[in-house]
Design an enzyme around this catalytic site. Structure first.
Site, PDB file in Angstrom:
ATOM      1  N   TYR A  74      30.835  45.946  40.817  1.00  0.00           N
ATOM      2  CA  TYR A  74      30.562  46.187  39.552  1.00  0.00           C
ATOM      3  C   TYR A  74      29.130  45.483  39.053  1.00  0.00           C
ATOM      4  O   TYR A  74      28.797  45.670  37.984  1.00  0.00           O
ATOM      5  CB  TYR A  74      31.638  45.225  38.722  1.00  0.00           C
ATOM      6  CG  TYR A  74      33.152  45.877  38.882  1.00  0.00           C
ATOM      7  CD1 TYR A  74      33.415  47.008  38.481  1.00  0.00           C
ATOM      8  CD2 TYR A  74      33.932  44.888  39.981  1.00  0.00           C
ATOM      9  CE1 TYR A  74      34.582  47.403  38.859  1.00  0.00           C
ATOM     10  CE2 TYR A  74      35.086  45.584  39.824  1.00  0.00           C
ATOM     11  CZ  TYR A  74      35.580  46.863  39.591  1.00  0.00           C
ATOM     12  OH  TYR A  74      36.828  47.316  39.684  1.00  0.00           O
TER      13      TYR A  74
ATOM     14  N   PRO B  48      40.948  44.883  30.771  1.00  0.00           N
ATOM     15  CA  PRO B  48      41.378  43.534  31.527  1.00  0.00           C
ATOM     16  C   PRO B  48      40.121  43.348  32.565  1.00  0.00           C
ATOM     17  O   PRO B  48      39.837  44.385  33.226  1.00  0.00           O
ATOM     18  CB  PRO B  48      42.717  43.914  32.184  1.00  0.00           C
ATOM     19  CG  PRO B  48      43.039  45.260  31.882  1.00  0.00           C
ATOM     20  CD  PRO B  48      42.196  45.735  30.920  1.00  0.00           C
ATOM     21  N   ASN B  49      39.770  42.257  32.765  1.00  0.00           N
ATOM     22  CA  ASN B  49      38.986  41.557  33.933  1.00  0.00           C
ATOM     23  C   ASN B  49      37.509  42.018  33.591  1.00  0.00           C
ATOM     24  O   ASN B  49      36.578  41.457  34.331  1.00  0.00           O
ATOM     25  CB  ASN B  49      39.625  41.895  35.338  1.00  0.00           C
ATOM     26  CG  ASN B  49      40.842  41.508  35.355  1.00  0.00           C
ATOM     27  OD1 ASN B  49      41.289  40.502  35.389  1.00  0.00           O
ATOM     28  ND2 ASN B  49      41.688  42.662  36.004  1.00  0.00           N
TER      29      ASN B  49
ATOM     30  N   HIS C 151      33.801  54.154  33.387  1.00  0.00           N
ATOM     31  CA  HIS C 151      34.193  53.012  34.568  1.00  0.00           C
ATOM     32  C   HIS C 151      32.790  52.760  35.343  1.00  0.00           C
ATOM     33  O   HIS C 151      32.096  53.716  35.480  1.00  0.00           O
ATOM     34  CB  HIS C 151      35.106  53.718  35.510  1.00  0.00           C
ATOM     35  CG  HIS C 151      36.533  53.879  34.784  1.00  0.00           C
ATOM     36  ND1 HIS C 151      37.257  52.890  34.554  1.00  0.00           N
ATOM     37  CD2 HIS C 151      36.970  55.110  34.174  1.00  0.00           C
ATOM     38  CE1 HIS C 151      38.578  53.528  34.087  1.00  0.00           C
ATOM     39  NE2 HIS C 151      38.420  54.988  33.728  1.00  0.00           N
TER      40      HIS C 151
ATOM     41  N   ARG D 283      32.762  38.935  39.011  1.00  0.00           N
ATOM     42  CA  ARG D 283      33.876  39.469  39.806  1.00  0.00           C
ATOM     43  C   ARG D 283      33.339  40.743  40.432  1.00  0.00           C
ATOM     44  O   ARG D 283      32.703  41.594  40.095  1.00  0.00           O
ATOM     45  CB  ARG D 283      34.898  40.148  38.790  1.00  0.00           C
ATOM     46  CG  ARG D 283      36.031  40.980  39.215  1.00  0.00           C
ATOM     47  CD  ARG D 283      36.693  41.669  38.412  1.00  0.00           C
ATOM     48  NE  ARG D 283      37.983  42.643  38.892  1.00  0.00           N
ATOM     49  CZ  ARG D 283      37.976  43.722  38.492  1.00  0.00           C
ATOM     50  NH1 ARG D 283      37.260  44.222  37.742  1.00  0.00           N
ATOM     51  NH2 ARG D 283      38.978  44.391  39.059  1.00  0.00           N
TER      52      ARG D 283
ATOM     53  N   ALA E  39      42.124  48.571  34.590  1.00  0.00           N
ATOM     54  CA  ALA E  39      43.204  49.051  35.400  1.00  0.00           C
ATOM     55  C   ALA E  39      44.497  49.757  34.703  1.00  0.00           C
ATOM     56  O   ALA E  39      45.332  50.313  35.178  1.00  0.00           O
ATOM     57  CB  ALA E  39      43.856  47.719  36.027  1.00  0.00           C
TER      58      ALA E  39
ATOM     59  N   ASN F 260      36.591  51.613  28.493  1.00  0.00           N
ATOM     60  CA  ASN F 260      36.742  51.252  30.031  1.00  0.00           C
ATOM     61  C   ASN F 260      37.950  50.136  29.839  1.00  0.00           C
ATOM     62  O   ASN F 260      37.794  49.325  29.628  1.00  0.00           O
ATOM     63  CB  ASN F 260      35.540  50.481  30.315  1.00  0.00           C
ATOM     64  CG  ASN F 260      35.748  50.214  31.923  1.00  0.00           C
ATOM     65  OD1 ASN F 260      36.849  50.124  32.431  1.00  0.00           O
ATOM     66  ND2 ASN F 260      34.652  49.675  32.600  1.00  0.00           N
TER      67      ASN F 260
ATOM     68  N   GLU G 235      35.683  57.785  28.101  1.00  0.00           N
ATOM     69  CA  GLU G 235      36.209  57.028  29.078  1.00  0.00           C
ATOM     70  C   GLU G 235      35.173  56.713  30.164  1.00  0.00           C
ATOM     71  O   GLU G 235      34.443  57.427  30.466  1.00  0.00           O
ATOM     72  CB  GLU G 235      37.539  57.678  29.745  1.00  0.00           C
ATOM     73  CG  GLU G 235      37.956  56.880  30.977  1.00  0.00           C
ATOM     74  CD  GLU G 235      39.128  57.419  31.827  1.00  0.00           C
ATOM     75  OE1 GLU G 235      39.684  56.856  32.870  1.00  0.00           O
ATOM     76  OE2 GLU G 235      39.434  58.776  31.454  1.00  0.00           O
TER      77      GLU G 235
ATOM     78  N   ARG H 146      37.488  55.453  45.144  1.00  0.00           N
ATOM     79  CA  ARG H 146      38.170  54.214  45.699  1.00  0.00           C
ATOM     80  C   ARG H 146      39.332  54.411  46.252  1.00  0.00           C
ATOM     81  O   ARG H 146      40.038  55.680  46.364  1.00  0.00           O
ATOM     82  CB  ARG H 146      38.039  53.321  44.260  1.00  0.00           C
ATOM     83  CG  ARG H 146      36.585  52.812  44.163  1.00  0.00           C
ATOM     84  CD  ARG H 146      36.316  51.932  43.093  1.00  0.00           C
ATOM     85  NE  ARG H 146      37.150  50.566  43.521  1.00  0.00           N
ATOM     86  CZ  ARG H 146      37.043  49.451  42.761  1.00  0.00           C
ATOM     87  NH1 ARG H 146      36.997  49.789  41.279  1.00  0.00           N
ATOM     88  NH2 ARG H 146      37.818  48.341  43.074  1.00  0.00           N
TER      89      ARG H 146
END
Length: 147
Positions: A23, A10-11, A100, A18, A77, A74, A98, A107
Site C-alpha cells: 500500500y 476498514p484498515n 483500490h 500497514r 475488505a 475504497n 470504486e 492478488r
C-alpha cells in the site's frame, strides 16, 4: 461547486504503516489532503471519511443522497463481502467510483470479486494513492458530460 465524498473502509486508517510493500508509505491524511487539493483544482469540494465499521459506511452513503454529487469508495475488505454496501450505492443513485490502491485482480482469488463494481460507474485499482486522483478526474468528466 460539485461535492464528492471520499469514503474509506476498514484498515485504511493504517495506511503508511500497514503492509507498505503493498500500500505504500503515504498516510491516509496525506491521501485525503491530496484528494482535497486535486478536487479544488477541478472545481470539486472533497469531503473525506474513514471508518472500520460497515454500518458507519452505510450511514455515510445514505447521508450522501441529495448532498453529494459523486462518491469515491475504497471499501477495503468489505468490497468482497458487503452486499449491503452495494445496495446502498445502488439506492442513493450517485455516480460512484470504486478505488483500490493495490491491483485486487493480481492478488488472492477472494479479492477478485467486488460487489461494489456492480453499482459503480467504474473501478480503479493498482495505482496506489494516485487511483483516488484518477477517480476524481473520472467524476469530473462525468459531471461535465451531464451538464
Amino acid at each position: 461547486m460539485k461535492q464528492v465524498l471520499v469514503l474509506n473502509g476498514p484498515n485504511l486508517n493504517l495506511l503508511g504503516t500497514r503492509q507498505p510493500e503493498v500500500y505504500g508509505h503515504e498516510t491516509l491524511t496525506m491521501v485525503e489532503d491530496a484528494c482535497r487539493a486535486h478536487g479544488q483544482s477541478l472545481g470539486i469540494e472533497v469531503t473525506c471519511l474513514q471508518s472500520n465499521h460497515e454500518g458507519a459506511l452505510l450511514d455515510a452513503i445514505h447521508a450522501a443522497k441529495g448532498v453529494q454529487d459523486g462518491l469515491i469508495i475504497n471499501a477495503g475488505a468489505y468490497t468482497h463481502t458487503s452486499i449491503a454496501l452495494m445496495d446502498a450505492v445502488f439506492s442513493v443513485e450517485i455516480p460512484t467510483v470504486e478505488v483500490h490502491m493495490s491491483n485486487i485482480h493480481a492478488r488472492e482469488s477472494f479479492r477478485h470479486v467486488s460487489y461494489l463494481a456492480k453499482a459503480a460507474v467504474g473501478q480503479i485499482c493498482g495505482f496506489g494513492s494516485k487511483g483516488y486522483l484518477l477517480a476524481l478526474d473520472a467524476l469530473a468528466d462525468q459531471f461535465q458530460q451531464k451538464s
